[in-house]
Write a protein that holds these residues in place. Structure first.
Motif, PDB file in Angstrom:
ATOM      1  N   GLN A 158      -1.251  -2.917   5.118  1.00  0.00           N
ATOM      2  CA  GLN A 158      -2.337  -2.342   4.203  1.00  0.00           C
ATOM      3  C   GLN A 158      -2.950  -3.132   3.371  1.00  0.00           C
ATOM      4  N   PHE A 159      -2.425  -3.992   2.915  1.00  0.00           N
ATOM      5  CA  PHE A 159      -2.875  -4.973   1.749  1.00  0.00           C
ATOM      6  C   PHE A 159      -4.197  -5.840   2.646  1.00  0.00           C
ATOM      7  N   GLY A 160      -3.855  -6.362   3.951  1.00  0.00           N
ATOM      8  CA  GLY A 160      -4.662  -6.955   4.910  1.00  0.00           C
ATOM      9  C   GLY A 160      -5.934  -6.276   5.238  1.00  0.00           C
ATOM     10  N   ALA A 161      -5.452  -5.143   5.483  1.00  0.00           N
ATOM     11  CA  ALA A 161      -6.838  -4.012   5.577  1.00  0.00           C
ATOM     12  C   ALA A 161      -7.642  -3.945   4.457  1.00  0.00           C
ATOM     13  N   ALA A 162      -7.190  -3.781   3.463  1.00  0.00           N
ATOM     14  CA  ALA A 162      -7.900  -3.548   2.183  1.00  0.00           C
ATOM     15  C   ALA A 162      -8.721  -4.954   1.899  1.00  0.00           C
ATOM     16  N   GLY A 277      -1.044 -11.896 -11.560  1.00  0.00           N
ATOM     17  CA  GLY A 277      -2.024 -11.700 -10.364  1.00  0.00           C
ATOM     18  C   GLY A 277      -1.978 -10.566  -9.816  1.00  0.00           C
ATOM     19  N   VAL A 278      -0.462  -9.901  -9.418  1.00  0.00           N
ATOM     20  CA  VAL A 278      -0.596  -8.851  -8.642  1.00  0.00           C
ATOM     21  C   VAL A 278      -0.890  -7.545  -9.642  1.00  0.00           C
ATOM     22  N   ARG A 279      -0.802  -7.776 -10.968  1.00  0.00           N
ATOM     23  CA  ARG A 279      -1.136  -6.483 -11.836  1.00  0.00           C
ATOM     24  C   ARG A 279      -2.809  -6.501 -11.784  1.00  0.00           C
ATOM     25  N   GLU A 280      -3.475  -7.780 -11.633  1.00  0.00           N
ATOM     26  CA  GLU A 280      -4.864  -7.740 -11.991  1.00  0.00           C
ATOM     27  C   GLU A 280      -5.423  -7.433 -10.612  1.00  0.00           C
ATOM     28  N   GLN A 281      -4.981  -7.833  -9.405  1.00  0.00           N
ATOM     29  CA  GLN A 281      -5.537  -7.759  -8.190  1.00  0.00           C
ATOM     30  C   GLN A 281      -5.071  -6.691  -7.009  1.00  0.00           C
ATOM     31  N   VAL A 282      -3.851  -6.400  -7.333  1.00  0.00           N
ATOM     32  CA  VAL A 282      -3.038  -5.428  -6.530  1.00  0.00           C
ATOM     33  C   VAL A 282      -2.857  -4.006  -6.884  1.00  0.00           C
ATOM     34  N   TRP A 283      -2.708  -3.891  -8.189  1.00  0.00           N
ATOM     35  CA  TRP A 283      -2.365  -2.738  -8.926  1.00  0.00           C
ATOM     36  C   TRP A 283      -3.578  -1.745  -8.943  1.00  0.00           C
ATOM     37  N   PRO A 284      -5.031  -2.170  -8.929  1.00  0.00           N
ATOM     38  CA  PRO A 284      -5.899  -1.395  -8.656  1.00  0.00           C
ATOM     39  C   PRO A 284      -6.078  -0.687  -7.346  1.00  0.00           C
ATOM     40  N   LEU A 285      -5.677  -1.651  -6.233  1.00  0.00           N
ATOM     41  CA  LEU A 285      -5.737  -1.236  -4.768  1.00  0.00           C
ATOM     42  C   LEU A 285      -4.571   0.015  -4.907  1.00  0.00           C
ATOM     43  N   VAL A 286      -3.549  -0.103  -5.454  1.00  0.00           N
ATOM     44  CA  VAL A 286      -2.323   0.648  -5.548  1.00  0.00           C
ATOM     45  C   VAL A 286      -3.067   2.041  -6.202  1.00  0.00           C
ATOM     46  N   GLU A 287      -3.595   2.112  -7.412  1.00  0.00           N
ATOM     47  CA  GLU A 287      -3.960   3.114  -8.201  1.00  0.00           C
ATOM     48  C   GLU A 287      -4.961   3.953  -7.431  1.00  0.00           C
ATOM     49  N   SER A 288      -5.924   3.363  -6.535  1.00  0.00           N
ATOM     50  CA  SER A 288      -7.031   3.825  -5.937  1.00  0.00           C
ATOM     51  C   SER A 288      -6.548   4.676  -4.473  1.00  0.00           C
ATOM     52  N   GLY A 289      -5.043   4.190  -4.104  1.00  0.00           N
ATOM     53  CA  GLY A 289      -4.533   4.892  -3.061  1.00  0.00           C
ATOM     54  C   GLY A 289      -4.894   3.983  -1.602  1.00  0.00           C
ATOM     55  N   ALA A 290      -5.664   2.770  -1.897  1.00  0.00           N
ATOM     56  CA  ALA A 290      -5.816   1.887  -0.742  1.00  0.00           C
ATOM     57  C   ALA A 290      -4.537   1.500  -0.336  1.00  0.00           C
ATOM     58  N   VAL A 291      -3.480   1.111  -0.897  1.00  0.00           N
ATOM     59  CA  VAL A 291      -2.432   0.719  -0.702  1.00  0.00           C
ATOM     60  C   VAL A 291      -1.280   1.484  -1.506  1.00  0.00           C
ATOM     61  N   ARG A 292      -0.120   1.865  -0.829  1.00  0.00           N
ATOM     62  CA  ARG A 292       0.909   2.618  -1.541  1.00  0.00           C
ATOM     63  C   ARG A 292       2.038   2.159  -1.106  1.00  0.00           C
ATOM     64  N   PRO A 293       3.177   2.583  -1.941  1.00  0.00           N
ATOM     65  CA  PRO A 293       4.704   2.178  -1.456  1.00  0.00           C
ATOM     66  C   PRO A 293       5.139   3.153  -0.246  1.00  0.00           C
ATOM     67  N   ILE A 294       5.620   2.526   0.720  1.00  0.00           N
ATOM     68  CA  ILE A 294       6.050   3.031   1.721  1.00  0.00           C
ATOM     69  C   ILE A 294       7.656   3.227   2.017  1.00  0.00           C
ATOM     70  N   VAL A 295       8.099   4.682   1.580  1.00  0.00           N
ATOM     71  CA  VAL A 295       9.432   4.893   1.449  1.00  0.00           C
ATOM     72  C   VAL A 295      10.044   5.603   2.683  1.00  0.00           C
ATOM     73  N   ASP A 296      11.021   4.915   3.290  1.00  0.00           N
ATOM     74  CA  ASP A 296      11.668   5.650   4.531  1.00  0.00           C
ATOM     75  C   ASP A 296      12.657   6.683   3.871  1.00  0.00           C
ATOM     76  N   ARG A 297      13.474   6.269   3.060  1.00  0.00           N
ATOM     77  CA  ARG A 297      14.232   7.462   2.281  1.00  0.00           C
ATOM     78  C   ARG A 297      14.894   6.893   1.088  1.00  0.00           C
ATOM     79  N   ARG A 298      15.424   7.818   0.318  1.00  0.00           N
ATOM     80  CA  ARG A 298      16.186   7.657  -0.699  1.00  0.00           C
ATOM     81  C   ARG A 298      17.764   7.747  -0.601  1.00  0.00           C
ATOM     82  N   LEU A 299      18.612   7.022  -1.307  1.00  0.00           N
ATOM     83  CA  LEU A 299      20.068   7.235  -1.274  1.00  0.00           C
ATOM     84  C   LEU A 299      20.610   6.978  -2.554  1.00  0.00           C
ATOM     85  N   PRO A 300      21.778   7.634  -3.146  1.00  0.00           N
ATOM     86  CA  PRO A 300      22.266   7.253  -4.222  1.00  0.00           C
ATOM     87  C   PRO A 300      22.688   5.857  -4.054  1.00  0.00           C
ATOM     88  N   MET A 301      22.718   5.083  -5.331  1.00  0.00           N
ATOM     89  CA  MET A 301      22.928   3.836  -5.330  1.00  0.00           C
ATOM     90  C   MET A 301      24.732   3.437  -4.903  1.00  0.00           C
TER      91      MET A 301
END
Length: 325
Positions: A158-162, A277-301
């Motif tokens: 995602q980041f490379g494409a962005a 650096g991540v907060r300045e350059q990556v978080w705007p991409l996440v907030e715009s939806g260009a990059v998003r967390p990909i979660v396969d599943r959630r399990l109890p710890m």
């Protein structure tokens, strides 16, 4: 509090949910009440006794988490008790609470589920620091991502494409449709296809400008063969071994370079700089939806053993999360 402990190294069943002392924030630290943590390959190695935490880090696995600020140590400013956060950790994420240097905290990006935010800090810091700071990936270049279906891989695609790169990803064929949805222009089944030939084919013989590699020794020769003139190979993992022969002549002929980096062992100041650096350059991409967390599943710890088996099987796409709720 409770945490996942490792009384003795071993298989997934070596992970034990047990009562442990509560962490106290030192000067410059924040205690996070953990909502979720994510499973990384480093956690599997730590469980096996092959990757101990750095000095001073918690003994429990877990390189990232999300949650809320529970307590502030002396000298901490800019954060408030009750504030939703996620954090890059040297360890300790598999627990109900963890103390973390304030410089490694990040706000939960706008629009991101507070649980899913646990899937971001380690991959964002790893991918950004390597593709931007080390490899200087540019618009119009070709990026080859090995292990495209992993947490690192799905984020890097995602980041490379962005950034405007043409992304090629290696993965099992069952994951190819998802990777193309995330921005991969081309996918390669590493079990059935030769990625050297495939990258050359899709680049008209030029090769990859940047390679992000998790395999290490077993891919070294083929990675160098895949590089374009002036290409940059960045090794961030050793799933394929530690030692291999490097053809310096091939590097010289291509004016190419090889770098190897690790995040967990970096000094605190370096980590804080990467987080900024991540907060300045990556978080705007996440907030715009260009990059998003990909979660396969959630399990109890407390079911961390099941999560480790899943990650070892490589049957997942993206991150496997462990939740405390």
């Amino acid at each position: 509090m409770h945490a996942i402990t490792i009384p003795e190294p071993g298989g997934p069943d070596a992970l034990v949910w047990a009562e442990v002392p509560d962490p106290e924030p030192g000067a410059g630290e924040v205690v996070v009440e953990v909502t979720a943590s994510a499973v990384n390959r480093a956690d599997l190695l730590q469980r096996q006794g092959q990757y101990p935490p750095p000095p001073g880090a918690p003994a429990y696995p877990g390189l990232e988490c999300s949650g809320v600020v529970g307590a502030l140590g002396a000298g901490v400013t800019g954060w408030a008790v009750g504030q939703p956060v996620c954090a890059l950790l040297a360890g300790g994420g598999y627990a109900e609470r963890v103390a973390v240097p304030a410089g490694q905290l990040l706000p939960v990006p706008a629009g991101v589920d507070p649980v899913d935010a646990a899937a971001l800090p380690e991959v964002a810091c790893t991918v950004w620091s390597n593709l931007v700071r080390v490899a200087h990936l540019g618009k119009g270049e070709t990026l080859l991502v090995h292990g495209g279906g992993s947490g690192i891989g799905t984020f890097a695609v995602q980041f490379g494409a962005a950034l405007g790169a043409t992304v090629v990803a290696t993965a099992r064929s069952t994951k190819h449709d998802r990777l193309r949805e995330l921005g991969a222009a081309h996918t390669v089944d590493y079990r059935e296809q030769d990625f050297v030939e495939e990258v050359r084919r899709v680049t008209d013989g030029r090769g990859a400008d940047v390679i992000l590699d998790i395999m290490g020794a077993s891919y070294l020769g083929r990675n160098v063969a895949t590089l374009a003139d002036g290409g940059r190979l960045v090794v961030i993992g050793m799933q394929g071994g530690r030692k291999a022969e490097l053809d310096l002549g091939a590097l010289l002929a291509k004016r190419a370079s090889v770098a190897a980096t690790a995040l967990r062992s970096r000094p605190l100041a370096d980590k804080a700089d990467i987080v900024r650096g991540v907060r300045e350059q990556v978080w705007p991409l996440v907030e715009s939806g260009a990059v998003r967390p990909i979660v396969d599943r959630r399990l109890p710890m407390r079911d961390a053993a099941q999560a480790h088996r899943l990650v070892e099987s490589s049957d997942h796409v993206g991150k496997v999360l462990l939740t405390t709720g």
